[in-house]
Design a protein around this motif. Structure first.
Motif, PDB file in Angstrom:
ATOM      1  N   THR A  86     -46.489  52.264 -39.092  1.00  0.00           N
ATOM      2  CA  THR A  86     -46.105  51.684 -40.385  1.00  0.00           C
ATOM      3  C   THR A  86     -44.779  52.252 -40.913  1.00  0.00           C
ATOM      4  OG1 THR A  86     -47.543  53.323 -41.464  1.00  0.00           O
ATOM      5  CG2 THR A  86     -48.471  51.131 -41.071  1.00  0.00           C
ATOM      6  N   GLU A  87     -43.934  52.707 -40.026  1.00  0.00           N
ATOM      7  CA  GLU A  87     -42.593  53.122 -40.452  1.00  0.00           C
ATOM      8  C   GLU A  87     -41.866  51.920 -41.060  1.00  0.00           C
ATOM      9  OE1 GLU A  87     -40.715  55.838 -40.625  1.00  0.00           O
ATOM     10  OE2 GLU A  87     -42.347  57.148 -40.009  1.00  0.00           O
ATOM     11  N   PRO A  88     -41.124  52.101 -42.163  1.00  0.00           N
ATOM     12  CA  PRO A  88     -40.427  50.981 -42.794  1.00  0.00           C
ATOM     13  C   PRO A  88     -39.417  50.289 -41.875  1.00  0.00           C
ATOM     14  CG  PRO A  88     -40.518  52.863 -44.272  1.00  0.00           C
ATOM     15  CD  PRO A  88     -40.997  53.351 -42.946  1.00  0.00           C
ATOM     16  N   ALA A  89     -38.672  51.073 -41.102  1.00  0.00           N
ATOM     17  CA  ALA A  89     -37.668  50.500 -40.196  1.00  0.00           C
ATOM     18  C   ALA A  89     -38.314  50.168 -38.857  1.00  0.00           C
ATOM     19  CB  ALA A  89     -36.514  51.474 -39.995  1.00  0.00           C
ATOM     20  N   PRO A  90     -38.185  48.940 -38.369  1.00  0.00           N
ATOM     21  CA  PRO A  90     -38.839  48.557 -37.110  1.00  0.00           C
ATOM     22  C   PRO A  90     -38.431  49.418 -35.920  1.00  0.00           C
ATOM     23  CG  PRO A  90     -37.269  46.877 -37.841  1.00  0.00           C
ATOM     24  CD  PRO A  90     -37.439  47.831 -38.967  1.00  0.00           C
ATOM     25  N   GLU A  91     -37.187  49.933 -35.924  1.00  0.00           N
ATOM     26  CA  GLU A  91     -36.739  50.755 -34.795  1.00  0.00           C
ATOM     27  C   GLU A  91     -37.431  52.113 -34.755  1.00  0.00           C
ATOM     28  OE1 GLU A  91     -33.566  51.009 -38.092  1.00  0.00           O
ATOM     29  OE2 GLU A  91     -34.821  49.467 -37.146  1.00  0.00           O
ATOM     30  N   ASP A  92     -38.064  52.523 -35.875  1.00  0.00           N
ATOM     31  CA  ASP A  92     -38.781  53.801 -35.912  1.00  0.00           C
ATOM     32  C   ASP A  92     -40.248  53.662 -35.502  1.00  0.00           C
ATOM     33  OD1 ASP A  92     -36.540  55.194 -36.760  1.00  0.00           O
ATOM     34  OD2 ASP A  92     -36.983  54.889 -38.895  1.00  0.00           O
ATOM     35  N   ARG A  93     -40.711  52.431 -35.324  1.00  0.00           N
ATOM     36  CA  ARG A  93     -42.090  52.199 -34.869  1.00  0.00           C
ATOM     37  C   ARG A  93     -42.132  52.228 -33.341  1.00  0.00           C
ATOM     38  NH1 ARG A  93     -41.977  46.790 -38.131  1.00  0.00           N
ATOM     39  NH2 ARG A  93     -41.288  47.653 -40.137  1.00  0.00           N
ATOM     40  N   PHE A  94     -43.317  52.011 -32.800  1.00  0.00           N
ATOM     41  CA  PHE A  94     -43.432  51.871 -31.348  1.00  0.00           C
ATOM     42  C   PHE A  94     -42.673  50.621 -30.914  1.00  0.00           C
ATOM     43  CE2 PHE A  94     -47.296  54.240 -32.496  1.00  0.00           C
ATOM     44  CZ  PHE A  94     -47.148  55.338 -31.657  1.00  0.00           C
ATOM     45  N   ALA A  95     -41.996  50.693 -29.789  1.00  0.00           N
ATOM     46  CA  ALA A  95     -41.199  49.559 -29.323  1.00  0.00           C
ATOM     47  C   ALA A  95     -42.074  48.402 -28.886  1.00  0.00           C
ATOM     48  CB  ALA A  95     -40.277  49.991 -28.185  1.00  0.00           C
ATOM     49  N   THR A  96     -43.247  48.707 -28.324  1.00  0.00           N
ATOM     50  CA  THR A  96     -44.135  47.658 -27.823  1.00  0.00           C
ATOM     51  C   THR A  96     -45.581  48.009 -28.130  1.00  0.00           C
ATOM     52  OG1 THR A  96     -44.442  48.718 -25.652  1.00  0.00           O
ATOM     53  CG2 THR A  96     -42.546  47.209 -25.899  1.00  0.00           C
ATOM     54  N   ALA A  97     -46.440  46.995 -28.070  1.00  0.00           N
ATOM     55  CA  ALA A  97     -47.877  47.208 -28.261  1.00  0.00           C
ATOM     56  C   ALA A  97     -48.442  48.045 -27.111  1.00  0.00           C
ATOM     57  CB  ALA A  97     -48.593  45.866 -28.356  1.00  0.00           C
ATOM     58  N   ALA A  98     -47.880  47.869 -25.921  1.00  0.00           N
ATOM     59  CA  ALA A  98     -48.336  48.638 -24.754  1.00  0.00           C
ATOM     60  C   ALA A  98     -48.068  50.125 -24.954  1.00  0.00           C
ATOM     61  CB  ALA A  98     -47.636  48.128 -23.501  1.00  0.00           C
ATOM     62  N   LEU A  99     -46.901  50.462 -25.502  1.00  0.00           N
ATOM     63  CA  LEU A  99     -46.575  51.865 -25.751  1.00  0.00           C
ATOM     64  C   LEU A  99     -47.475  52.434 -26.846  1.00  0.00           C
ATOM     65  CD1 LEU A  99     -44.812  54.329 -25.297  1.00  0.00           C
ATOM     66  CD2 LEU A  99     -43.150  53.383 -26.915  1.00  0.00           C
ATOM     67  N   ALA A 100     -47.761  51.632 -27.868  1.00  0.00           N
ATOM     68  CA  ALA A 100     -48.656  52.076 -28.939  1.00  0.00           C
ATOM     69  C   ALA A 100     -50.048  52.363 -28.390  1.00  0.00           C
ATOM     70  CB  ALA A 100     -48.721  51.017 -30.033  1.00  0.00           C
ATOM     71  N   LEU A 101     -50.531  51.511 -27.504  1.00  0.00           N
ATOM     72  CA  LEU A 101     -51.858  51.694 -26.908  1.00  0.00           C
ATOM     73  C   LEU A 101     -51.877  52.931 -26.013  1.00  0.00           C
ATOM     74  CD1 LEU A 101     -54.727  50.701 -26.433  1.00  0.00           C
ATOM     75  CD2 LEU A 101     -53.852  49.202 -24.625  1.00  0.00           C
ATOM     76  N   LYS A 102     -50.847  53.116 -25.224  1.00  0.00           N
ATOM     77  CA  LYS A 102     -50.766  54.270 -24.322  1.00  0.00           C
ATOM     78  C   LYS A 102     -50.772  55.571 -25.124  1.00  0.00           C
ATOM     79  CE  LYS A 102     -47.835  56.129 -20.599  1.00  0.00           C
ATOM     80  NZ  LYS A 102     -47.428  57.413 -21.202  1.00  0.00           N
ATOM     81  N   THR A 103     -49.996  55.609 -26.195  1.00  0.00           N
ATOM     82  CA  THR A 103     -49.928  56.806 -27.031  1.00  0.00           C
ATOM     83  C   THR A 103     -51.258  57.074 -27.718  1.00  0.00           C
ATOM     84  OG1 THR A 103     -47.594  56.296 -27.443  1.00  0.00           O
ATOM     85  CG2 THR A 103     -48.620  57.939 -28.855  1.00  0.00           C
ATOM     86  N   LEU A 104     -51.927  56.012 -28.177  1.00  0.00           N
ATOM     87  CA  LEU A 104     -53.229  56.162 -28.835  1.00  0.00           C
ATOM     88  C   LEU A 104     -54.245  56.771 -27.880  1.00  0.00           C
ATOM     89  CD1 LEU A 104     -55.153  55.646 -31.235  1.00  0.00           C
ATOM     90  CD2 LEU A 104     -55.534  53.353 -30.309  1.00  0.00           C
ATOM     91  N   LYS A 105     -54.276  56.291 -26.646  1.00  0.00           N
ATOM     92  CA  LYS A 105     -55.255  56.775 -25.672  1.00  0.00           C
ATOM     93  C   LYS A 105     -54.961  58.205 -25.236  1.00  0.00           C
ATOM     94  CE  LYS A 105     -56.766  52.326 -23.803  1.00  0.00           C
ATOM     95  NZ  LYS A 105     -56.857  51.462 -22.592  1.00  0.00           N
ATOM     96  N   GLU A 106     -53.680  58.553 -25.156  1.00  0.00           N
ATOM     97  CA  GLU A 106     -53.315  59.903 -24.725  1.00  0.00           C
ATOM     98  C   GLU A 106     -53.484  60.917 -25.852  1.00  0.00           C
ATOM     99  OE1 GLU A 106     -49.357  59.551 -23.256  1.00  0.00           O
ATOM    100  OE2 GLU A 106     -49.951  58.664 -21.346  1.00  0.00           O
ATOM    101  N   GLY A 107     -53.396  60.438 -27.095  1.00  0.00           N
ATOM    102  CA  GLY A 107     -53.565  61.331 -28.236  1.00  0.00           C
ATOM    103  C   GLY A 107     -52.463  62.348 -28.387  1.00  0.00           C
ATOM    104  N   ALA A 108     -51.259  61.999 -27.926  1.00  0.00           N
ATOM    105  CA  ALA A 108     -50.142  62.936 -27.983  1.00  0.00           C
ATOM    106  C   ALA A 108     -49.627  63.076 -29.408  1.00  0.00           C
ATOM    107  CB  ALA A 108     -49.018  62.455 -27.067  1.00  0.00           C
TER     108      ALA A 108
END
Length: 396
Positions: free
Chosen positions: A247-269
């Motif tokens: 939920t970063e205000p600037a889109p470039e500060d969010r995850f670039a893709t849904a796949a990257l968001a999912l990968k990060t969520l599962k890894e818990g980094a």
């Protein structure tokens, strides 16, 4: 054309129940009379062209039908039919698969509180759907991810519905699109007509925050356009950072893709999240206004004797919306109800009205207690004195 229950459209779709009517569209649950399946229920979406309906509304409706026809995903309703009916006025109809279940909005309306484990599972389901949509060529942006458009099916899986705001072209093409979205869930760039895949991720993040806090993103405080929610949730630091990244205000500060968001969520980094220089204090968890019969927990700070309700039982129920308190006016149980209001007043008032915060609730009840002491008590003593005089005169 007046639509009625049991009416049959196209000699095939028998209307059963109106699901929604926002003035522009009507959504019906219907029975497909030609269906071979045991469950023949379908969703019928109807748009009447003319009057308040503009070309943009029709374009969005037709786009929804065209895109839905191309989508093949087990968690997206299947396209069935699209037709036009000309009966004095021009009607357009879209038929799609009915998903039995309950929307997350309906869950929230019953004061259902979602745990981190439940919200993580919902996030995984929605991200898998978004990965499919965003990797299509051309990519598809949903642009209206929110609790009412997420159905928790009977199979305990989440479905993404209502593609009425869908966009099927890359934003880089420079084409201007119809501005759509729901305030609180849609990011700023979307209202500027420049939605990107990260816009759907923002909407998902805002939705997950709503599930955790029980409060709409539009009701939550903001600082530097960021949703302030960290003081309202009890989740792991990694998951909190992940939600902040979504939920970063600037889109470039969010995850670039849904796949990257999912990968990060599962890894818990752990993530490097940009944080404002000052953390704004936000109110405590607020689950008020759930209804007097709700089983939702009441904050311990709220519980206790309510002197305002006890001393002014004839006025207190009205502003606190505790309508059961009107039983005070029943002669045979009036005295008993006064005691019950004193004992249960705080709990009932918390559940009956939507309060901005616990502090707001306390200030309101403190005002009633002061009024009860200086106004309610003298009036009550006068009423009892008159009652005793009348009773005494009756027996004499």
């Amino acid at each position: 054309m007046m639509l009625q229950v049991e009416q049959v459209l196209q000699d095939r779709y028998q209307l059963q129940r109106l699901l929604g009517n926002n003035g522009i569209r009507q959504t019906w649950l219907a029975k497909d009379l030609q269906a071979a399946d045991v469950d023949s229920r379908v969703v019928v979406k109807l748009l009447a062209f003319g009057g308040a309906i503009q070309w943009d509304d029709l374009k969005l409706f037709e786009r929804e039908a065209q895109i839905l026809k191309q989508l093949k995903h087990p968690r997206i309703p299947q396209y069935i039919d699209y037709f036009c009916v000309d009966d004095r006025s021009l009607w357009f109809g879209l038929i799609e698969q009915y998903i039995p279940g309950e929307s997350l909005k309906e869950k929230l309306a019953t004061c259902h509180r979602f745990s981190e484990k439940q919200v993580r599972k919902i996030a995984v389901d929605v991200l898998n759907i978004l990965i499919y949509l965003h990797e299509l060529n051309p990519l598809v942006l949903h642009r209206d991810v929110k609790p009412s458009n997420l159905i928790l099916g009977e199979d305990n899986r989440v479905y993404l519905v209502d593609f009425g705001a869908v966009q099927d072209k890359a934003a880089s093409s420079g084409v201007t699109f119809t501005v759509v979205g729901t305030y609180g869930y849609a990011p700023m760039e979307q209202f500027g007509g420049k939605a990107v895949p990260a816009s759907d991720l923002y909407a998902l993040g805002a939705t997950l925050i709503h599930l955790l806090t029980g409060m709409s993103p539009a009701e939550l405080p903001q600082r530097s356009l960021r949703i302030e929610f960290s003081h309202l949730v009890n989740v792991t630091p990694e998951f909190k950072e992940w939600l902040q990244k979504l939920t970063e205000p600037a889109p470039e500060d969010r995850f670039a893709t849904a796949a990257l968001a999912l990968k990060t969520l599962k890894e818990g980094a752990s993530l490097k999240v940009v944080k404002p220089s000052h953390i704004q204090q936000v109110p405590d968890i607020n689950n008020s206004g759930c209804g007097i019969n709700s089983t939702a927990p009441v904050p311990e700070e709220v519980l206790g004797w309510n002197w305002g309700a006890f001393l002014m039982p004839y006025l207190w129920p009205f502003t606190n919306k505790v309508w059961v308190g009107l039983l005070y006016f029943v002669p045979s149980i009036g005295i008993l109800m006064t005691v019950v209001l004193g004992a249960k007043g705080n709990e009932w008032a918390w559940k009956s009205r939507r309060w901005r915060s616990i502090d707001h609730f306390k200030r309101h009840q403190r005002g009633w207690a002061i009024a009860g002491l200086f106004v309610g008590a003298p009036i009550s003593l006068m009423i009892w004195w008159l009652a005793m005089m009348i009773i005494s005169g009756f027996f004499n």
